[in-house]
Design a protein around this motif. Structure first.
Motif, PDB file in Angstrom:
ATOM      1  N   ARG A  42      32.149  31.543  38.446  1.00  0.00           N
ATOM      2  CA  ARG A  42      32.747  32.848  38.694  1.00  0.00           C
ATOM      3  C   ARG A  42      32.235  33.906  37.718  1.00  0.00           C
ATOM      4  O   ARG A  42      32.122  35.076  38.079  1.00  0.00           O
ATOM      5  CB  ARG A  42      34.268  32.751  38.630  1.00  0.00           C
ATOM      6  CG  ARG A  42      34.830  31.905  39.789  1.00  0.00           C
ATOM      7  CD  ARG A  42      36.298  32.127  39.991  1.00  0.00           C
ATOM      8  NE  ARG A  42      37.084  31.521  38.937  1.00  0.00           N
ATOM      9  CZ  ARG A  42      38.046  32.153  38.269  1.00  0.00           C
ATOM     10  NH1 ARG A  42      38.306  33.418  38.535  1.00  0.00           N
ATOM     11  NH2 ARG A  42      38.738  31.548  37.344  1.00  0.00           N
ATOM     12  N   LEU A  77      42.822  35.409  43.081  1.00  0.00           N
ATOM     13  CA  LEU A  77      42.913  34.576  44.289  1.00  0.00           C
ATOM     14  C   LEU A  77      43.331  33.157  43.899  1.00  0.00           C
ATOM     15  O   LEU A  77      42.769  32.569  42.981  1.00  0.00           O
ATOM     16  CB  LEU A  77      41.552  34.539  45.007  1.00  0.00           C
ATOM     17  CG  LEU A  77      41.094  35.865  45.604  1.00  0.00           C
ATOM     18  CD1 LEU A  77      39.712  35.722  46.226  1.00  0.00           C
ATOM     19  CD2 LEU A  77      42.099  36.364  46.630  1.00  0.00           C
ATOM     20  N   SER A  97      38.231  37.394  42.074  1.00  0.00           N
ATOM     21  CA  SER A  97      38.457  35.940  42.087  1.00  0.00           C
ATOM     22  C   SER A  97      39.561  35.550  41.106  1.00  0.00           C
ATOM     23  O   SER A  97      40.223  34.533  41.284  1.00  0.00           O
ATOM     24  CB  SER A  97      37.165  35.190  41.772  1.00  0.00           C
ATOM     25  OG  SER A  97      36.890  35.239  40.391  1.00  0.00           O
ATOM     26  N   ASP A  98      39.788  36.383  40.102  1.00  0.00           N
ATOM     27  CA  ASP A  98      40.866  36.107  39.146  1.00  0.00           C
ATOM     28  C   ASP A  98      42.255  36.165  39.783  1.00  0.00           C
ATOM     29  O   ASP A  98      43.204  35.587  39.262  1.00  0.00           O
ATOM     30  CB  ASP A  98      40.831  37.135  37.994  1.00  0.00           C
ATOM     31  CG  ASP A  98      39.758  36.775  36.967  1.00  0.00           C
ATOM     32  OD1 ASP A  98      39.282  35.621  36.998  1.00  0.00           O
ATOM     33  OD2 ASP A  98      39.408  37.652  36.163  1.00  0.00           O
ATOM     34  N   GLN A 103      38.069  33.225  49.898  1.00  0.00           N
ATOM     35  CA  GLN A 103      38.511  32.478  48.723  1.00  0.00           C
ATOM     36  C   GLN A 103      37.546  31.342  48.409  1.00  0.00           C
ATOM     37  O   GLN A 103      37.265  31.050  47.250  1.00  0.00           O
ATOM     38  CB  GLN A 103      39.914  31.912  48.945  1.00  0.00           C
ATOM     39  CG  GLN A 103      40.957  32.989  49.110  1.00  0.00           C
ATOM     40  CD  GLN A 103      42.349  32.422  48.861  1.00  0.00           C
ATOM     41  OE1 GLN A 103      42.650  31.950  47.778  1.00  0.00           O
ATOM     42  NE2 GLN A 103      43.190  32.474  49.873  1.00  0.00           N
ATOM     43  N   SER A 117      40.861  30.011  43.338  1.00  0.00           N
ATOM     44  CA  SER A 117      40.066  29.917  42.109  1.00  0.00           C
ATOM     45  C   SER A 117      40.737  28.968  41.126  1.00  0.00           C
ATOM     46  O   SER A 117      40.073  28.197  40.432  1.00  0.00           O
ATOM     47  CB  SER A 117      39.931  31.300  41.463  1.00  0.00           C
ATOM     48  OG  SER A 117      39.484  32.242  42.407  1.00  0.00           O
ATOM     49  N   LEU A 172      34.548  32.793  46.712  1.00  0.00           N
ATOM     50  CA  LEU A 172      34.782  33.368  45.385  1.00  0.00           C
ATOM     51  C   LEU A 172      35.398  32.379  44.389  1.00  0.00           C
ATOM     52  O   LEU A 172      35.608  32.732  43.232  1.00  0.00           O
ATOM     53  CB  LEU A 172      35.701  34.590  45.498  1.00  0.00           C
ATOM     54  CG  LEU A 172      35.122  35.797  46.241  1.00  0.00           C
ATOM     55  CD1 LEU A 172      36.174  36.879  46.396  1.00  0.00           C
ATOM     56  CD2 LEU A 172      33.906  36.349  45.508  1.00  0.00           C
ATOM     57  N   CYS A 173      35.697  31.163  44.827  1.00  0.00           N
ATOM     58  CA  CYS A 173      36.486  30.280  43.953  1.00  0.00           C
ATOM     59  C   CYS A 173      35.643  29.599  42.873  1.00  0.00           C
ATOM     60  O   CYS A 173      36.182  28.863  42.050  1.00  0.00           O
ATOM     61  CB  CYS A 173      37.230  29.232  44.773  1.00  0.00           C
ATOM     62  SG  CYS A 173      36.140  28.017  45.506  1.00  0.00           S
ATOM     63  N   GLY A 174      34.331  29.808  42.905  1.00  0.00           N
ATOM     64  CA  GLY A 174      33.510  29.168  41.882  1.00  0.00           C
ATOM     65  C   GLY A 174      32.825  27.904  42.361  1.00  0.00           C
ATOM     66  O   GLY A 174      32.166  27.212  41.600  1.00  0.00           O
ATOM     67  N   LEU A 213      33.653  41.251  41.691  1.00  0.00           N
ATOM     68  CA  LEU A 213      34.029  40.024  42.411  1.00  0.00           C
ATOM     69  C   LEU A 213      34.702  39.029  41.474  1.00  0.00           C
ATOM     70  O   LEU A 213      35.617  38.312  41.870  1.00  0.00           O
ATOM     71  CB  LEU A 213      32.791  39.387  43.052  1.00  0.00           C
ATOM     72  CG  LEU A 213      32.175  40.178  44.202  1.00  0.00           C
ATOM     73  CD1 LEU A 213      31.033  39.388  44.833  1.00  0.00           C
ATOM     74  CD2 LEU A 213      33.224  40.506  45.256  1.00  0.00           C
ATOM     75  N   GLU A 214      34.252  39.039  40.216  1.00  0.00           N
ATOM     76  CA  GLU A 214      34.881  38.114  39.266  1.00  0.00           C
ATOM     77  C   GLU A 214      36.356  38.478  39.083  1.00  0.00           C
ATOM     78  O   GLU A 214      37.226  37.613  39.089  1.00  0.00           O
ATOM     79  CB  GLU A 214      34.156  38.169  37.929  1.00  0.00           C
ATOM     80  CG  GLU A 214      34.573  37.022  37.019  1.00  0.00           C
ATOM     81  CD  GLU A 214      34.061  37.187  35.600  1.00  0.00           C
ATOM     82  OE1 GLU A 214      33.068  37.922  35.400  1.00  0.00           O
ATOM     83  OE2 GLU A 214      34.677  36.588  34.693  1.00  0.00           O
TER      84      GLU A 214
END
Lengths: 245, 250
Positions: free
Chosen positions: A182, A196, A193-194, A172, A199, A175-177, A189-190
């Protein structure tokens, strides 16, 4: 659900912690020290410190509450106290809510100290109100508690419980930016991440960082994180079984 | 008070069985525990005593057959107020004081605050821990910890007390005083006690006995009956003769 039993459980969890001052000190001081470290790592790039620092204010409570809760619940399962409680007139919801309440109190203290130090001693430059930061931090702590409760059902030992931290939290964080926006990740992966929750908490912190007033995106982020926390708490309650093999 | 000795058995089992994977941990048990009695559940380690007790308190999964406790199916919600259960390992919080442990469990039982303090004090006196009320449970000896665990079960004045090896490793003086307490509870409050032990010489302290071996019931009766029936001097001998007789019968 019963308010008296929920409050009694929260008080019991806090009393247990009070007998363990070192844990309390670690919980309160480690985030502050890491922020100080971060401040001087980005000594020449204050904008990066503002961005990463504010995100970390949301991530710390989630990580620490995850660890504390998964170990505490695992101990409750292995020591036989959980089995005993479940033969008594205690609702599963009372137990879960008691834990969430106790760790919520702790999270407010932790996030309060970290946010205060970051804003007033490390000159973290945030456009919005610190209260909005605190709200995200608190919800993140509940999310961490909920995740910890949930995964502790799948851990048979403290070793396993601790290993769930890199397994559940690290992806997380990646992938959270925080490392890269992101929308510049590989599209799959984007999408991941949407869904999780972290994010949304990091995005919420960024909204406060950049806007003086709470934005629509901020409230959406808050709602998503809160919904994840509540949903996972309910799932955590479902993993408690009165009858076991 | 409901379920005094006159109201029939406190626990009644018919064809009670418990599976764990492919093995039958308990296999077709039929027995009754008389209300208001001190009933000993005796048998070697691993014979299924703990599983049977967990079934009675409603903590055991995969139970088949009939198991009624205080007139209701085992594990019913209404029973959670009426049963005290002490696991073999003390299930109390080591990082709380003795008093804090009891205080929490009393709150879970729904005791209002003013009543709680008095109940906690009385229970501490019952298990002889008044002097240690303020001590952290984790620093107490093993025997003291198991008495804290016992105290938790006594808090709610339950109708049925299920105690898994409560006297293991205790000083003989203390063991005697706990057995006295158990009989006092049965006599004065009409509490039914189901007490397990793997030590056969505790058998004579019980009103009635259930002898368990390898998941099935060897015999049931008063200590005198069991000795008389087998012509043995001690319950240990009676146990051996019952096992031998069973072997011959098969």
């Amino acid at each position: 659900m019963n308010a008296a039993r929920t409050l009694a459980t929260a008080r019991r969890v806090l009393r247990q912690l009070r007998h363990d001052p070192r844990t309390i000190a670690l919980l309160l001081l480690v985030p502050v020290l890491l922020l100080v470290l971060l401040r001087y790592v980005f000594d020449a790039d204050r904008a990066a410190f503002d961005r990463i620092g504010s995100s970390l204010l949301g991530i710390f409570p989630m990580v620490t509450m995850f660890l504390v809760t998964s170990i505490a619940t695992l101990r409750e399962r292995t020591s036989g106290t959980l089995e005993r409680l479940l033969t008594m007139p205690l609702g599963k919801g009372d137990l879960i809510a008691g834990y969430a309440l106790a760790f919520g109190v702790l999270a407010v203290a932790q996030a309060g100290v970290a946010t205060g130090v970051a804003l007033w001693f490390l000159d973290l430059d945030v456009a919005g109100s610190p209260w909005l930061l605190l709200l995200v931090a608190l919800l993140n702590a509940l999310l961490g508690t909920a995740l910890g409760l949930f995964v502790s059902a799948f851990a048979a030992s403290e070793f396993q419980a601790v290993q769930f931290m890199p397994a559940v939290i690290f992806p997380q964080i990646l992938l959270c930016g925080l490392f890269t926006p992101r929308d510049r990740m590989q599209p799959v992966l984007e999408y991941v991440s949407d869904v999780l929750p972290m994010s949304y908490s990091v995005d919420g912190m960024e909204q406060v960082l950049r806007h003086a007033e709470p934005t629509g995106d901020y409230w959406r982020d808050i709602l998503v994180v809160a919904a994840f926390a509540l949903g996972l708490l309910a799932l955590g309650a479902a993993t408690l079984r009165r009858r076991t093999a | 008070m409901i379920n005094k000795s006159s109201d029939g058995p406190a626990v009644r089992a018919r064809g009670l069985a418990v599976r764990r994977g492919p093995t039958r941990v308990l296999d077709g048990l039929d027995f009754a525990v008389a209300g208001g009695s001190v009933t000993g559940l005796l048998g070697p380690s691993g014979c299924g005593k703990t599983t049977l007790m967990r079934a009675v308190v409603g903590a055991q999964a995969k139970v088949t057959g009939t198991l009624d406790v205080l007139g209701r199916p085992a594990g019913s919600r209404e029973l959670r107020h009426r049963i005290g259960y002490v696991t073999q390992a003390p299930s109390v919080y080591l990082d709380l004081t003795v008093q804090q442990n009891l205080d929490y469990y009393a709150a879970v039982l729904g005791m209002p605050r003013p009543e709680r303090r008095e109940r906690v004090e009385r229970t501490l006196a019952d298990v002889d821990l008044t002097r240690h009320a303020g001590a952290l449970t984790g620093v107490l000896s093993g025997g003291q910890r198991s008495r804290v665990s016992l105290a938790v079960a006594l808090l709610g004045t339950p109708d049925l007390l299920v105690l898994d090896e409560p006297t293991v490793g205790l000083d003989p003086v203390l063991r005697r005083s706990l057995w006295d307490l158990f009989h006092r509870l049965a006599a004065e409050r009409g509490t039914t006690l189901l007490i397990s032990s793997h030590v056969m010489d505790e058998a004579d302290r019980c009103d009635r006995l259930l002898l368990l071996r390898e998941g099935h019931l060897l015999a049931e009766g008063t200590p005198a009956e069991l000795r008389g029936r087998t012509g043995a001097q001690s319950i240990e001998d009676a146990f051996l003769r019952l096992v031998a007789g069973e072997g011959g019968a098969r």
